[in-house]
Motif scaffolding. Structure first.
Motif, PDB file in Angstrom:
ATOM      1  N   MET A   1       0.827  -1.207   0.000  1.00 15.66           N
ATOM      2  CA  MET A   1       0.000   0.000   0.000  1.00 15.66           C
ATOM      3  C   MET A   1       0.863   1.259   0.000  1.00 15.66           C
ATOM      4  SD  MET A   1      -3.141  -0.620  -0.367  1.00 15.66           S
ATOM      5  CE  MET A   1      -3.687   1.058  -0.079  1.00 15.66           C
ATOM      6  N   ARG A   2       1.965   1.236   0.723  1.00 14.18           N
ATOM      7  CA  ARG A   2       2.869   2.392   0.727  1.00 14.18           C
ATOM      8  C   ARG A   2       3.398   2.648  -0.681  1.00 14.18           C
ATOM      9  NH1 ARG A   2       7.476   1.461   4.393  1.00 14.18           N
ATOM     10  NH2 ARG A   2       7.759   3.695   4.432  1.00 14.18           N
ATOM     11  N   ARG A   3       3.718   1.587  -1.395  1.00 14.50           N
ATOM     12  CA  ARG A   3       4.185   1.740  -2.781  1.00 14.50           C
ATOM     13  C   ARG A   3       3.079   2.287  -3.674  1.00 14.50           C
ATOM     14  NH1 ARG A   3       7.769  -3.735  -3.781  1.00 14.50           N
ATOM     15  NH2 ARG A   3       9.479  -3.132  -2.418  1.00 14.50           N
ATOM     16  N   THR A   4       1.856   1.852  -3.418  1.00 17.14           N
ATOM     17  CA  THR A   4       0.715   2.348  -4.196  1.00 17.14           C
ATOM     18  C   THR A   4       0.553   3.849  -4.003  1.00 17.14           C
ATOM     19  OG1 THR A   4      -0.388   0.208  -4.036  1.00 17.14           O
ATOM     20  CG2 THR A   4      -1.774   2.105  -4.563  1.00 17.14           C
ATOM     21  N   PHE A   5       0.657   4.309  -2.765  1.00 16.34           N
ATOM     22  CA  PHE A   5       0.552   5.747  -2.500  1.00 16.34           C
ATOM     23  C   PHE A   5       1.686   6.510  -3.159  1.00 16.34           C
ATOM     24  CE2 PHE A   5      -2.229   4.580   1.132  1.00 16.34           C
ATOM     25  CZ  PHE A   5      -3.283   5.439   0.854  1.00 16.34           C
ATOM     26  N   ALA A   6       2.886   5.970  -3.100  1.00 17.24           N
ATOM     27  CA  ALA A   6       4.042   6.646  -3.708  1.00 17.24           C
ATOM     28  C   ALA A   6       3.858   6.770  -5.222  1.00 17.24           C
ATOM     29  CB  ALA A   6       5.322   5.898  -3.385  1.00 17.24           C
ATOM     30  N   ALA A   7       3.350   5.720  -5.856  1.00 18.00           N
ATOM     31  CA  ALA A   7       3.124   5.764  -7.314  1.00 18.00           C
ATOM     32  C   ALA A   7       2.031   6.756  -7.658  1.00 18.00           C
ATOM     33  CB  ALA A   7       2.756   4.374  -7.820  1.00 18.00           C
ATOM     34  N   ALA A   8       0.970   6.785  -6.866  1.00 18.23           N
ATOM     35  CA  ALA A   8      -0.132   7.720  -7.130  1.00 18.23           C
ATOM     36  C   ALA A   8       0.320   9.163  -6.955  1.00 18.23           C
ATOM     37  CB  ALA A   8      -1.301   7.421  -6.192  1.00 18.23           C
TER      38      ALA A   8
ATOM     39  N   ALA B   1      -5.678  14.474   1.393  1.00 11.79           N
ATOM     40  CA  ALA B   1      -6.326  13.300   1.988  1.00 11.79           C
ATOM     41  C   ALA B   1      -5.476  12.051   1.767  1.00 11.79           C
ATOM     42  CB  ALA B   1      -7.728  13.103   1.410  1.00 11.79           C
ATOM     43  N   ALA B   2      -4.972  11.886   0.569  1.00 10.78           N
ATOM     44  CA  ALA B   2      -4.118  10.738   0.271  1.00 10.78           C
ATOM     45  C   ALA B   2      -2.827  10.807   1.079  1.00 10.78           C
ATOM     46  CB  ALA B   2      -3.815  10.668  -1.222  1.00 10.78           C
ATOM     47  N   ASP B   3      -2.291  12.005   1.237  1.00 10.28           N
ATOM     48  CA  ASP B   3      -1.076  12.172   2.032  1.00 10.28           C
ATOM     49  C   ASP B   3      -1.310  11.774   3.488  1.00 10.28           C
ATOM     50  OD1 ASP B   3       0.189  13.085  -0.248  1.00 10.28           O
ATOM     51  OD2 ASP B   3       0.049  15.209   0.311  1.00 10.28           O
ATOM     52  N   ALA B   4      -2.487  12.083   4.008  1.00 10.41           N
ATOM     53  CA  ALA B   4      -2.818  11.717   5.387  1.00 10.41           C
ATOM     54  C   ALA B   4      -2.889  10.199   5.536  1.00 10.41           C
ATOM     55  CB  ALA B   4      -4.130  12.358   5.804  1.00 10.41           C
ATOM     56  N   TYR B   5      -3.518   9.535   4.587  1.00  8.72           N
ATOM     57  CA  TYR B   5      -3.579   8.071   4.640  1.00  8.72           C
ATOM     58  C   TYR B   5      -2.197   7.459   4.470  1.00  8.72           C
ATOM     59  CZ  TYR B   5      -8.625   7.582   4.855  1.00  8.72           C
ATOM     60  OH  TYR B   5      -9.914   7.608   5.275  1.00  8.72           O
ATOM     61  N   GLU B   6      -1.408   8.055   3.602  1.00 11.54           N
ATOM     62  CA  GLU B   6      -0.052   7.557   3.406  1.00 11.54           C
ATOM     63  C   GLU B   6       0.742   7.624   4.713  1.00 11.54           C
ATOM     64  OE1 GLU B   6       3.691   8.137   0.345  1.00 11.54           O
ATOM     65  OE2 GLU B   6       2.291   9.788   0.605  1.00 11.54           O
TER      66      GLU B   6
END
Length: 67
Positions: A22-29, A39-44
């Motif tokens: 999931m961390r990689r998914t956030f980094a790619a997004a 919002a995505a940064d907070a979840y990351e």
């Protein structure tokens, strides 16, 4: 320590791998996002914190599992 939560060591390691994914998914997004996504940064950040906690719980983990 994992047994306190009902997980054995292998299950904690599997959770660690899932959170790492999931961390990689956030980094790619983040790389393709046209503008900042608070919002995505907070979840990351939450996933980063969870990853560190799971690493502590898992004990010694082979480096290739963490890459």
């Amino acid at each position: 320590m994992p047994n306190v939560f009902g997980f054995n060591e292998d299950e904690v390691k599997l959770l660690l791998v899932a959170v790492r994914h999931m961390r990689r998914t956030f980094a790619a997004a983040r790389k393709i996002a046209p503008e900042p996504q608070p919002a995505a940064d907070a979840y990351e950040k939450l996933y980063d914190q969870l990853y560190e906690k799971l690493r502590d719980m898992a004990g010694p983990v082979p480096e290739d599992l963490l890459e």
